[in-house]
Design a protein around this motif. Structure first.
Motif, PDB file in Angstrom:
ATOM      1  N   ASN B 150      43.733  39.118  41.812  1.00 61.18           N
ATOM      2  CA  ASN B 150      42.509  39.706  41.272  1.00 61.18           C
ATOM      3  C   ASN B 150      42.703  40.079  39.797  1.00 61.18           C
ATOM      4  OD1 ASN B 150      40.303  41.309  40.708  1.00 61.18           O
ATOM      5  ND2 ASN B 150      40.335  42.317  42.707  1.00 61.18           N
ATOM      6  N   LYS B 152      41.184  41.994  38.057  1.00 64.55           N
ATOM      7  CA  LYS B 152      40.969  43.419  37.805  1.00 64.55           C
ATOM      8  C   LYS B 152      42.266  44.198  37.923  1.00 64.55           C
ATOM      9  CE  LYS B 152      36.321  44.018  37.843  1.00 64.55           C
ATOM     10  NZ  LYS B 152      35.558  44.918  37.007  1.00 64.55           N
ATOM     11  N   THR B 153      43.166  43.743  38.806  1.00 70.51           N
ATOM     12  CA  THR B 153      44.368  44.529  39.060  1.00 70.51           C
ATOM     13  C   THR B 153      45.650  43.832  38.615  1.00 70.51           C
ATOM     14  OG1 THR B 153      44.323  43.641  41.297  1.00 70.51           O
ATOM     15  CG2 THR B 153      43.506  45.863  41.020  1.00 70.51           C
ATOM     16  N   LEU B 193      41.943  37.451  47.260  1.00 72.06           N
ATOM     17  CA  LEU B 193      42.323  37.963  45.937  1.00 72.06           C
ATOM     18  C   LEU B 193      43.356  39.067  46.139  1.00 72.06           C
ATOM     19  CD1 LEU B 193      38.858  38.316  44.172  1.00 72.06           C
ATOM     20  CD2 LEU B 193      40.691  36.812  43.442  1.00 72.06           C
ATOM     21  N   THR B 195      46.287  41.846  45.031  1.00 69.93           N
ATOM     22  CA  THR B 195      46.232  42.771  43.894  1.00 69.93           C
ATOM     23  C   THR B 195      47.244  42.427  42.815  1.00 69.93           C
ATOM     24  OG1 THR B 195      47.643  44.234  45.161  1.00 69.93           O
ATOM     25  CG2 THR B 195      45.305  44.737  45.156  1.00 69.93           C
TER      26      THR B 195
END
Lengths: 273, 336
Positions: B150, B152-153, B193, B195
């Protein structure tokens, strides 16, 4: 005519003081800091963060899967407690000890093991895949992980209460002509329900906050399999501390209201009329 | 009596002189996930190097690894790191901004914008490449499933995302709408997804999910090297990728407090030496030094590389545009 009843055990001031200091350091101050941090946001900003579509989807998922897992454990856990209390069989002590294992195991280990087993080409997952069912990387998988992690709660709360109900009560009911279902409905269920609700509430609350085991099996797809604690981590990884606390505060409030309702329900059951 | 006094004075001065020359240093290097092996080798090399000029010193170097963003946050929250060696310049920028332990102009302190080694994003596919994956366009073919963490992470996932987006731009003559369309289709082919980069590698390698893993070049090489990976996987180099430039910096406020400013600076400078560059290359990071690079030419295939500064205007503009809330990545999943 009011009379002060002095308790048998002295030291009320000391013990209460200790309780308050302890609670403050461990629970109240950390939670208060969270609220203070979130209060940097205006009400509108807060509302916009917690009602974003991704957050709402995660909210539904987290509370929904935790609820399902708590219900499953409520049924299976009661059954387990029943078997462990009412029957003696070889290996009973070992099974009894195994119930607590999900507490001792690091949750990440549980998550990785469950994923390996239930992934579409895992040992069990392949059979499910043949039937067209996907377990890992879906809400089923999340519920499965939560069921594992919260297993001990219902068993451990129902078990001692069940052990306290003498067998003779059931036998007496049977002698008076009660059918097995009636025995369960009128004798056992009312006695077990408060303890059962406590176990259910604990399992539910633990499930809502669980991160370590779920993260491996969830798939983490936005809008589909993304849990609330992951969204908090996502916000933190963007250095958005306030956004993360806003979601934290929202989770806390929702959980608090739900637990309060369960407590009220318990009270009504314990004191009929 | 006088002899005894003399001896005492001599002893005292010896102790004093000794303590002034020989020092105990403990450095904490806060790094990201895949650099574990690199810094294990490099720390041994650096301690040898430092002892040559400071024979009396004892040097101990501790490493900490994790997702780049998480590691950055731990330094902001007070981890006593002397140096940070992270995956994204953006993470060090955040330490400078929120933690104020690193000066804002940290990237000017060392050569090559403080990025001593580079890497890129390649494809890891199942042995024999059964789905015939050769370039980015093949990832959105029917029935191909792609594993990436992901964005985002995970810092690595952001490089993956930008490389794919860059391909979308180049193959459509710079049309942003078409690039977004490509990236949207690509992420429809991503079933999980994770992390972090390590999580994705587990999903692909151990759990057998997906046909292709978008991975750091060094992680892909490592996957081939370990547990007979060379019999299970192939590396596919796409026509175009991105130059990933993991940056390093001294956490100056911490180093001053610990009295390690000099050795911490030297620790990072030595990464640029022939020895340091050689160790980077051996651990599958692309060296900056042209001589060392020439020596390891065969190991690193030549390909077209975009850069974050030239093609995406640096992390300061790429991060909000692509990865912050409401950015290009969010638009894929959230109906507008």
């Amino acid at each position: 005519m009011s009379r002060r009843i002095s308790p048998v055990i002295p030291g009320f001031g000391l013990t209460l003081g200790y309780t308050l200091v302890y609670l403050s350091l461990i629970v109240l101050i950390p939670l208060a800091v969270m609220f203070i941090h979130a209060s940097q946001l205006s009400a509108v900003q807060f509302w916009n963060i917690v009602t974003a579509p991704r957050v709402l989807a995660a909210l539904k998922l987290s509370f929904g899967t935790a609820f399902c897992a708590a219900i499953i454990n409520g049924i299976i856990g009661t059954l387990l407690a029943w078997v462990l209390v009412r029957y003696t069989f070889p290996g009973r002590k070992i099974i009894d000890a195994m119930i607590d294992l999900p507490f001792a195991l690091p949750t990440a280990v549980a998550g990785i093991a469950l994923t390996a087993l239930y992934a579409p080409n895992g040992f069990i997952g392949q059979f499910a895949a043949d039937l067209g069912i996907k377990i890992a990387y879906t809400p089923f998988g999340i519920t499965l992980a939560l069921t594992f992690v919260t297993l001990p709660f219902v068993v451990r709360t129902v078990q001692p209460v069940l052990a306290d109900i003498p067998r003779e009560v059931e036998e007496a009911a049977a002698c008076l002509g009660a059918k097995p279902l009636q025995v369960f409905r009128y004798i056992l269920a009312p006695a077990l329900l408060p303890a059962w609700l406590t176990g259910f509430a604990l399992a539910f609350a633990r499930g809502v906050g669980e991160y370590g085991s779920v993260i491996f099996i969830a798939g983490n797809m936005p809008m589909k399999t993304e849990i609330l604690p992951l969204l908090i981590m996502v916000k933190l990884d963007q250095y958005d501390y306030t956004g993360a606390t806003a979601i934290g505060v929202m989770m806390l409030l929702v959980s608090f209201v739900l637990l309060l309702l369960i407590n009220l329900l318990q009270r009504r059951i314990e004191t009929p009329n | 009596m006088s002899i005894r006094r003399y001896a005492l004075a001599a002893l005292a001065s010896a102790v004093f002189a000794g303590s002034a020359v020989a020092k105990d240093f403990t450095l904490l290097n806060v790094s990201y996930d895949p650099t574990r092996e690199l810094y294990q080798d490099y720390n041994a090399e650096f301690i040898n190097y430092w002892k040559k000029s400071h024979p009396g010193d004892t040097v101990k170097i501790n490493q900490s690894h994790g997702g780049s963003g998480k590691q950055g946050r731990s330094v902001i929250d007070g981890s006593p790191a002397d140096v940070v060696t992270l995956a994204l310049a953006g993470d060090i920028d955040e330490i400078a901004k929120l933690g104020k332990t690193i000066p804002a102009d940290w990237q000017t302190k060392l050569p090559d914008a403080s990025t001593p080694y580079t890497s890129t994003i390649v494809f890891l596919v199942r042995k024999g490449n059964p789905k015939g994956i050769h370039d980015w366009a093949d990832l959105i073919k029917d029935g191909v499933s792609v594993i990436t963490p992901n964005p985002k992470t995970s810092g690595g996932a952001r490089w993956n995302f930008l490389a794919a987006y860059g391909y979308g731009l180049k193959s459509n003559g710079g049309d942003e709408a078409k690039a977004k369309e490509y990236i949207g289709k690509l992420f429809k082919h991503v079933p999980v997804l994770d992390t972090g980069a390590r999580g994705s590698t587990i999903t692909f390698v151990n759990n057998g999910q997906g046909d292709v893993l978008l991975a750091w070049e060094n992680e892909a090489f490592l996957a081939l090297k370990e547990n007979g990976g060379a019999d299970k996987f192939d590396i596919v180099v796409p026509s175009l990728s991105i130059l990933a430039e993991p940056p390093v910096a001294v956490v100056e406020k911490n180093a001053e407090k610990h009295g390690t400013a000099e050795i911490a600076t030297e620790y990072l400078k030595h990464l640029y030496s022939k020895e340091g560059q050689e160790i980077a290359a051996k651990n599958f990071y692309r060296p900056r030094d042209t001589e060392v690079a020439a020596k390891y030419e065969k190991q690193f295939p030549k390909l077209n590389l975009l850069t974050i500064d030239k093609d995406f205007g640096g992390w300061k503009s790429a991060q909000p545009k692509f990865f912050d809330d409401g950015g290009v990545f969010d638009q894929i999943y959230i109906p507008q």
